[in-house]
Design an enzyme around this catalytic site. Structure first.
Site, PDB file in Angstrom:
ATOM      1  CG  HIS A 230      -0.325   0.157   2.533  1.00 37.22           C
ATOM      2  ND1 HIS A 230      -0.090  -0.913   3.386  1.00 37.22           N
ATOM      3  CD2 HIS A 230       0.130   1.248   3.193  1.00 37.22           C
ATOM      4  CE1 HIS A 230       0.460  -0.474   4.503  1.00 37.22           C
ATOM      5  NE2 HIS A 230       0.608   0.838   4.406  1.00 37.22           N
ATOM      6  CG  ASP A 254      -0.098  -4.201   2.572  1.00 32.82           C
ATOM      7  OD1 ASP A 254      -0.359  -3.746   3.703  1.00 32.82           O
ATOM      8  OD2 ASP A 254       0.390  -3.496   1.659  1.00 32.82           O
ATOM      9  N   GLY A 332       2.971   5.280  10.529  1.00 35.71           N
ATOM     10  CA  GLY A 332       4.365   5.663  10.384  1.00 35.71           C
ATOM     11  C   GLY A 332       5.290   4.474  10.486  1.00 35.71           C
ATOM     12  CB  SER A 334       3.151   1.697   7.009  1.00 32.04           C
ATOM     13  OG  SER A 334       2.515   0.889   6.074  1.00 32.04           O
ATOM     14  CB  SER A 349       0.036  -5.290   6.627  1.00 33.99           C
ATOM     15  OG  SER A 349      -1.121  -4.961   5.881  1.00 33.99           O
TER      16      SER A 349
END
Length: 445
Positions: A230, A254, A332, A334, A349
């Site tokens: 993403h 993802d 943040g 991620s 994810s």
């Protein structure tokens, strides 16, 4: 199956094997005083021990003992998964990572489980059968009601768990029935989770996408790094390090990987805030194992693996094949790294909650990403070059069987310029990675 387990299975009696793989806790009173060695890798391991002690609320001695037991459990699970075949019903550690339990559909295989140092439990469904049920829900993910935030296989109860909002269980049950899943195989659990991708705020080891959005580097791989899907679509450009998304999948999955530009050097390290942790491989840890993740918003945080092969419905769609944990994270973090010991587990994810009140966070397993894109994880002890040179090499004299674009497994042999070479790490050959140029990949014979 690791060489250690294979050797034990071949040479030890059942009793001897059970003793060799026992997961009993270490008695702190019998342990010798610990003296930190000078080896940087061991020092980094000590830092992980400290983080585990903090977040799991155990002593450093207990954390070290836990990691040792989890390593043995991972080897035992790998061995039993292959040996039990269709009768394997999943494996999990208890809360203290003391006992590894293995589900079996054939009670006659209990002796093999005990010989591997685990406790057998007869279950109604194999892990394969549970995964088939879950795949049916995955195939109907687009029809899942908004009141169903996710679902996953729970090996500890031998059921498919479907999450549902309070008072909305009937909608969840209707979705399960419409997907062709026997309702007796499903358990409906009320959940307040509100999963979302963790993006738009600086993550651990930040990199920038397009006009300014930011995510975290997951793990270095040959030619670049892996991260969350993403974070960017295929073709999107990055800075710090500069590169391009060479592949991306979201939703559904993802995961993504970024091919970095010349001049960037991938290393087998993860930011621990402060310091770094080495990455030595990607052996998958068992359910119940401890796991730590890296991210600049909340630093270095740890928890345990709760379930594998979970499906989660974000606003953008359903993601399948995730691992569910109780390690906290916040926006943040991620795309960042997850490790058990020095073994890579996955990339962040999303999830719900925060590091003040706790929550549920999911990661995308790293081995799937490596397999899908044909990538080689950068590990300590030898790092392949990240980018090929801009000028192709000249054709060498003499016999040459090596060819760019060919996938070579560890142990394969080729000739180049009349010299014979043996492959040290599995990889797909690229121009610029000729055997004489990459001693981390090839050894002259």
């Amino acid at each position: 199956m690791s060489r250690k387990i294979a050797a034990l299975a071949a040479s030890l009696s059942a009793a001897g094997l059970a003793a060799a793989l026992t997961l009993s806790p270490i008695n702190p009173s019998n342990a010798a005083p610990y003296v930190a060695p000078a080896d940087p890798a061991v020092a980094a391991q000590d830092a992980m021990v400290s983080a585990l002690a903090r977040d799991l609320r155990i002593s450093p001695t207990e954390a070290r003992a836990r990691l040792a037991r989890e390593s043995k459990a991972a080897d035992a699970e790998s061995f039993l998964r292959g040996s039990l075949g269709a009768s394997f019903g999943g494996a999990w550690l208890d809360r203290n990572a003391t006992t590894l339990t293995v589900g079996i559909t054939d009670p006659a295989r209990a002796g093999l489980v005990r010989a591997a140092g685990a406790v057998p439990r007869t279950v109604a469904r194999s892990l394969t059968q549970l995964d088939v049920l879950k795949n049916r829900l995955d195939s109907k993910a687009s029809r899942a009601p908004k009141t169903v935030p996710g679902w996953y296989v729970d090996v500890t109860t031998n059921q498919l768990v479907v999450l549902t909002r309070a008072g909305k269980a009937n909608q969840a049950k209707a979705f399960v029935q419409a997907s062709g899943v026997d309702s007796t195989a499903a358990r409906f659990v009320t959940s307040t989770e509100t999963p979302r991708p963790l993006i738009d705020v600086i993550g651990g080891n930040a990199y920038y996408i397009g006009s300014g959005s930011r995510c975290s580097v997951g793990f270095a791989v040959t030619g670049g790094f892996v991260t969350a899907g993403h974070c960017g679509r295929t073709g999107a450009t990055t800075t710090q390090p500069s590169g391009t998304f060479a592949g991306s999948s979201f939703p559904g999955n993802d995961y993504a990987w970024v091919r970095v530009a010349a001049g960037n050097t991938s290393r087998a390290l993860v930011n621990r805030y402060p310091g770094t942790v080495p990455v030595a491989g990607s052996t998958e840890a068992a359910v119940g194992s401890s796991v730590c993740r890296s991210g600049s918003t909340t630093g270095w945080r740890c928890g345990t693996i709760q379930q594998k092969n979970a499906s989660v419905t974000y606003p953008e769609g359903t993601i399948t094949g995730l691992t569910r944990t109780n390690a906290c994270a916040e926006p943040g973090d991620s795309g960042g790294s997850w490790l058990t010991g020095d073994q890579a587990q996955g990339v962040t994810s999303g999830g719900s909650g925060n590091c003040s009140s706790g929550g549920v966070i999911y990661f995308q397993p790293v081995n799937e990403i490596l397999s899908v894109y044909g990538l080689t994880l950068t590990v300590s002890g030898g790092t392949p070059p990240t980018t090929p040179p801009t000028t192709p090499p000249t054709t060498p004299p003499g016999g040459t069987s090596w060819q760019a674009g060919t996938a070579y497994a560890a142990g394969a042999t080729v000739t180049y310029g009349g010299q014979r070479y043996q492959c040290l790490q599995g990889h797909t050959a690229q121009t610029g990675w000729e055997p004489p140029n990459v001693p981390a990949l090839w050894q002259a014979r």
